[in-house]
Enzyme design. Structure first.
Site, short mmCIF file in Angstrom:
data_model
loop_
_atom_site.label_atom_id
_atom_site.label_comp_id
_atom_site.label_asym_id
_atom_site.label_seq_id
_atom_site.Cartn_x
_atom_site.Cartn_y
_atom_site.Cartn_z
N ARG A 232 0.84 -1.22 -0.16
CA ARG A 232 0.00 0.09 -0.08
C ARG A 232 0.67 1.37 0.46
O ARG A 232 2.26 0.78 0.71
CB ARG A 232 -0.93 0.29 1.53
CG ARG A 232 -1.91 -1.31 1.21
CD ARG A 232 -3.47 -0.84 0.33
NE ARG A 232 -3.78 -1.75 0.29
CZ ARG A 232 -4.42 -2.57 -0.72
NH1 ARG A 232 -3.59 -2.92 -1.20
NH2 ARG A 232 -5.63 -3.59 -0.66
N GLU A 261 -3.43 7.80 -4.08
CA GLU A 261 -4.23 7.36 -5.30
C GLU A 261 -5.06 8.06 -5.24
O GLU A 261 -6.30 8.30 -4.59
CB GLU A 261 -4.50 5.65 -5.38
CG GLU A 261 -2.84 5.54 -5.13
CD GLU A 261 -3.63 3.95 -5.19
OE1 GLU A 261 -2.67 2.62 -4.74
OE2 GLU A 261 -3.98 3.09 -4.86
N HIS A 279 -1.30 0.93 -9.28
CA HIS A 279 -1.96 -0.06 -8.37
C HIS A 279 -3.02 -0.81 -9.19
O HIS A 279 -4.48 -1.18 -9.31
CB HIS A 279 -3.67 0.87 -7.48
CG HIS A 279 -3.94 0.10 -6.10
ND1 HIS A 279 -4.26 0.56 -5.26
CD2 HIS A 279 -3.50 -1.57 -6.14
CE1 HIS A 279 -3.94 -0.51 -4.59
NE2 HIS A 279 -4.29 -2.35 -4.96
P1 NAP Z 1 -0.64 -11.57 4.17
O1 NAP Z 1 -0.24 -13.98 3.49
O2 NAP Z 1 -1.88 -11.67 5.45
O3 NAP Z 1 0.74 -11.36 5.02
C1 NAP Z 1 0.65 -10.31 5.07
C2 NAP Z 1 2.07 -10.06 5.80
O4 NAP Z 1 2.65 -8.70 6.31
C3 NAP Z 1 2.27 -11.55 7.05
O5 NAP Z 1 3.25 -11.65 6.10
C4 NAP Z 1 3.07 -10.77 7.85
O6 NAP Z 1 3.57 -10.85 8.74
C5 NAP Z 1 2.97 -8.61 7.60
N1 NAP Z 1 2.95 -8.24 8.58
C6 NAP Z 1 1.97 -7.52 9.29
N2 NAP Z 1 2.02 -6.95 10.42
C7 NAP Z 1 3.68 -6.35 9.79
C8 NAP Z 1 4.67 -5.33 10.80
N3 NAP Z 1 3.44 -4.92 11.90
N4 NAP Z 1 6.17 -5.83 10.44
C9 NAP Z 1 6.37 -6.54 9.65
N5 NAP Z 1 5.58 -7.14 8.85
C10 NAP Z 1 3.89 -7.54 8.98
O7 NAP Z 1 -1.44 -10.98 3.14
P2 NAP Z 1 -0.85 -10.87 1.74
O8 NAP Z 1 -2.06 -11.32 1.05
O9 NAP Z 1 0.85 -11.58 1.30
O10 NAP Z 1 -1.50 -9.05 1.55
C11 NAP Z 1 -0.55 -8.52 1.52
C12 NAP Z 1 -0.67 -6.89 1.14
O11 NAP Z 1 -0.81 -7.14 -0.01
C13 NAP Z 1 -2.26 -7.03 1.19
O12 NAP Z 1 -2.50 -6.54 2.82
C14 NAP Z 1 -2.58 -5.70 0.33
O13 NAP Z 1 -2.61 -4.80 0.59
C15 NAP Z 1 -1.66 -5.63 -0.41
N6 NAP Z 1 -1.82 -5.94 -1.86
C16 NAP Z 1 -1.58 -5.65 -2.71
C17 NAP Z 1 -2.60 -5.77 -4.36
C18 NAP Z 1 -1.93 -4.34 -5.14
O14 NAP Z 1 -3.11 -4.65 -5.94
N7 NAP Z 1 -0.60 -4.05 -5.29
C19 NAP Z 1 -3.41 -6.44 -4.39
C20 NAP Z 1 -2.82 -7.31 -3.00
C21 NAP Z 1 -3.15 -7.31 -2.41
P3 NAP Z 1 3.39 -12.01 9.37
O15 NAP Z 1 3.48 -13.57 8.95
O16 NAP Z 1 4.50 -12.21 10.97
O17 NAP Z 1 2.17 -11.59 10.56
#
Ligand code: NAP
Length: 312
Positions: A232, A261, A279
């Protein structure tokens, strides 16, 4: 289920809109000349909200819908939903994990390649017929670089799998050390940045990860370092990023997301060491259909009293 009121907050994907319309009584918030007036008229009948990464379900919207039972977001990120408010009202929440992971990881790697190998500017070079005057300047190698991943979740792990094939050495920073990965864990993001030539941001957006990439992290990544953000925009202190790029304290950046955005800082537009995307991380037709189907399947499961497919 035609009589169940579903409120869509903002235009998303026409397939999702059409499929929702076939199944529910669909209201489109963005079409109302006065949102407050529409909400006053329909508030009692709305039992579900479908939002996305631009407009989700904040406290004010949730408060205005007394019979709301479920928020089904057309995104994996939950940062536009007041989760605490949902919990306190017993409102269920679903998102679209997994189905978009490959696309977002693909775009992350694409951004890294495009930034280092200057794919966009070399394409413009050919289109603008500059090749006639001489060769394009040399670029930087991607294969074999040291890669840091902030957030080794679903998308972060998929990025790791891909960059492993490019012979990159992988390290990561997450809330917790993962037991079953060969990658090196850094409990401190500044140290991770200092050890990385490319830093990918793929964590979820929370109060703790807002501006997790600050001046100290940018300076640790350094003048040869590349920042790739597919998480984000709010993960990165954008004014600090812009000045580091202009001053040459950071080598380059590949950005799919921005703090405000669709506004993008004017100064970024003139830089040759950045690649800017609107995005589009998960925006392939195949993935958008899968995300839309998951939103609908979750709503149908909820209203048929079946287990949700992807509860939060
Ligand atoms: P996910 O599996 O829940 O992974 C989130 C990661 O963030 C986990 O590894 C978590 O760590 C880490 N995290 C959370 N809080 C943290 C902190 N305080 N410090 C360091 N790391 C932290 O989610 P995902 O499916 O991979 O998606 C991740 C993100 O990508 C979404 O939340 C979204 O914002 C973004 N996204 C962007 C797009 C785009 O179009 N650009 C599309 C989809 C998603 P732990 O494993 O240790 O809990």
């Amino acid at each position: 289920m035609e009589e169940i009121g579903v409120l869509m907050t903002t235009p998303m994907f026409s397939y999702l809109e059409d499929e929702l319309e076939k199944r529910f009584k669909l209201f489109r918030l963005w079409k109302a000349s006065s949102k407050d007036q529409l909400l006053n008229q329909i508030s009692q009948s709305i039992r579900a909200v479908v939002g996305n990464t631009s407009i989700g379900a904040d406290a004010a919207l949730i408060d205005s819908l007394p019979n709301l039972e479920i928020v089904s977001t057309y995104s994996v990120g939950l940062d536009k939903i007041d989760l605490e408010k949902c919990r306190s009202r017993n409102i269920r929440v679903t998102n679209t994990p997994d189905v978009l992971t490959d696309d977002v990881a693909d775009i992350a790697v694409g951004l890294a390649l495009a930034t280092l190998r200057k794919i966009s500017s070399s394409d413009s070079f050919v289109r603008n017929r500059l090749w006639m005057n001489g060769d394009f300047h040399l670029t930087n190698k991607f294969s074999g670089k040291s890669v840091g991943i902030v957030g080794l979740g679903r998308i972060g792990s998929a990025i790791a799998k891909r960059v492993e094939a490019f012979g990159c050495q992988i390290s990561y920073h997450s809330r917790s050390k993962k037991l079953h990965t060969p990658y090196k864990f850094y409990p401190d993001i500044v140290t991770l940045a200092a050890k990385s030539e490319i830093l990918f941001i793929s964590c979820s957006l929370t109060k703790e990860t807002h501006h997790i990439v600050n001046r100290q992290v940018i300076d640790a990544l350094g003048s040869n370092g590349i920042l790739i953000n597919i998480g984000r925009g709010q993960h990165v202190d954008e004014p600090e990023l812009v000045s580091a790029l202009i001053e040459g304290r950071l080598g380059g950046a590949g950005l799919d997301v921005f703090e405000d955005e669709p506004e993008v800082p004017e100064l970024l537009l003139g830089l040759d060491n950045v690649v800017l995307l609107p995005h589009v991380g998960s925006d392939s037709i195949e993935t958008c259909i899968a995300m839309a189907d998951l939103v609908i399947d979750n709503l149908e499961a909820h209203f048929k009293n079946k287990p949700l497919l992807s509860p939060v």
